[in-house]
Design a protein around this motif. Sequence first.
Motif, PDB file in Angstrom:
ATOM      1  N   ASP A  74     -21.031 -24.936  15.839  1.00 57.49           N
ATOM      2  CA  ASP A  74     -20.629 -24.628  17.213  1.00 57.49           C
ATOM      3  C   ASP A  74     -19.248 -25.124  17.608  1.00 57.49           C
ATOM      4  O   ASP A  74     -18.775 -24.812  18.697  1.00 57.49           O
ATOM      5  CB  ASP A  74     -21.636 -25.226  18.203  1.00 57.49           C
ATOM      6  CG  ASP A  74     -23.020 -24.635  18.032  1.00 57.49           C
ATOM      7  OD1 ASP A  74     -23.127 -23.429  17.736  1.00 57.49           O
ATOM      8  OD2 ASP A  74     -24.003 -25.387  18.178  1.00 57.49           O
ATOM      9  N   SER A  75     -18.614 -25.928  16.758  1.00 55.18           N
ATOM     10  CA  SER A  75     -17.376 -26.571  17.182  1.00 55.18           C
ATOM     11  C   SER A  75     -16.417 -26.770  16.021  1.00 55.18           C
ATOM     12  O   SER A  75     -16.749 -26.531  14.867  1.00 55.18           O
ATOM     13  CB  SER A  75     -17.695 -27.937  17.807  1.00 55.18           C
ATOM     14  OG  SER A  75     -18.168 -28.834  16.815  1.00 55.18           O
ATOM     15  N   LEU A  76     -15.235 -27.219  16.371  1.00 54.92           N
ATOM     16  CA  LEU A  76     -14.321 -27.780  15.393  1.00 54.92           C
ATOM     17  C   LEU A  76     -14.260 -29.268  15.686  1.00 54.92           C
ATOM     18  O   LEU A  76     -14.049 -29.675  16.836  1.00 54.92           O
ATOM     19  CB  LEU A  76     -12.924 -27.173  15.495  1.00 54.92           C
ATOM     20  CG  LEU A  76     -12.741 -25.740  15.026  1.00 54.92           C
ATOM     21  CD1 LEU A  76     -11.267 -25.343  15.090  1.00 54.92           C
ATOM     22  CD2 LEU A  76     -13.277 -25.521  13.619  1.00 54.92           C
ATOM     23  N   TYR A  77     -14.468 -30.064  14.642  1.00 53.80           N
ATOM     24  CA  TYR A  77     -14.414 -31.519  14.771  1.00 53.80           C
ATOM     25  C   TYR A  77     -13.019 -31.975  14.364  1.00 53.80           C
ATOM     26  O   TYR A  77     -12.520 -31.620  13.289  1.00 53.80           O
ATOM     27  CB  TYR A  77     -15.473 -32.180  13.882  1.00 53.80           C
ATOM     28  CG  TYR A  77     -15.398 -33.681  13.948  1.00 53.80           C
ATOM     29  CD1 TYR A  77     -15.989 -34.372  15.000  1.00 53.80           C
ATOM     30  CD2 TYR A  77     -14.707 -34.401  12.989  1.00 53.80           C
ATOM     31  CE1 TYR A  77     -15.893 -35.746  15.092  1.00 53.80           C
ATOM     32  CE2 TYR A  77     -14.608 -35.778  13.073  1.00 53.80           C
ATOM     33  CZ  TYR A  77     -15.196 -36.447  14.122  1.00 53.80           C
ATOM     34  OH  TYR A  77     -15.094 -37.812  14.217  1.00 53.80           O
ATOM     35  N   LEU A  78     -12.384 -32.748  15.239  1.00 51.61           N
ATOM     36  CA  LEU A  78     -11.038 -33.262  14.991  1.00 51.61           C
ATOM     37  C   LEU A  78     -11.125 -34.718  14.563  1.00 51.61           C
ATOM     38  O   LEU A  78     -11.738 -35.534  15.252  1.00 51.61           O
ATOM     39  CB  LEU A  78     -10.184 -33.155  16.255  1.00 51.61           C
ATOM     40  CG  LEU A  78     -10.143 -31.792  16.942  1.00 51.61           C
ATOM     41  CD1 LEU A  78      -9.214 -31.841  18.152  1.00 51.61           C
ATOM     42  CD2 LEU A  78      -9.732 -30.702  15.976  1.00 51.61           C
ATOM     43  N   GLY A  79     -10.521 -35.048  13.451  1.00 52.80           N
ATOM     44  CA  GLY A  79     -10.527 -36.418  12.962  1.00 52.80           C
ATOM     45  C   GLY A  79      -9.151 -36.816  12.461  1.00 52.80           C
ATOM     46  O   GLY A  79      -8.304 -35.976  12.175  1.00 52.80           O
TER      47      GLY A  79
END
Length: 157
Positions: A74-79
């Motif tokens: 459902d998302s893009l995870y930013l790290g």
Amino acid sequence: MGEVRQAGPDDDHGALLDLLQRCFAYMEGRIDPPSSLTRMRVADVSRFADENMILMIEDAGHPVACVFVTETPDSLYLGKLAVAEPYRRTGLTRRLVDAAYDIAKSQGKNRLELQTRIELVENHAAFARLGFVKTAEGRHTGYDRTTQITMCKTLSK
């Protein structure tokens, strides 16, 4: 200053790791547990770039800002968002987040998501200014206290 672009296999992943290590050095002794970045090697950056996405901005052919991006259903995870010291407060973080936002929207995702350490209140505030809101608290394995918060930015329709 260059445009935001995706790091590729021919990019200098050692330079990206160096950027991350310099940018995250201030956290040493400030966050507990220590950042996983202390264990990261060039091969790990290369593997991440192959399997996921690293967005970067260069100046004179050298990376000055980057963010690691992982796709979830459902998302893009930013790290591992990093901006070199001389380039801070110039809008590079916003450019990286905006680029990730555009990618997420084009992929039909609902939100951007990130985690930041509980001790780094200045990061909480910076991400809030970019439209992220705190959605959860969590703790690392073996800890009985909150060590991180999750923040999300909902994509507009």
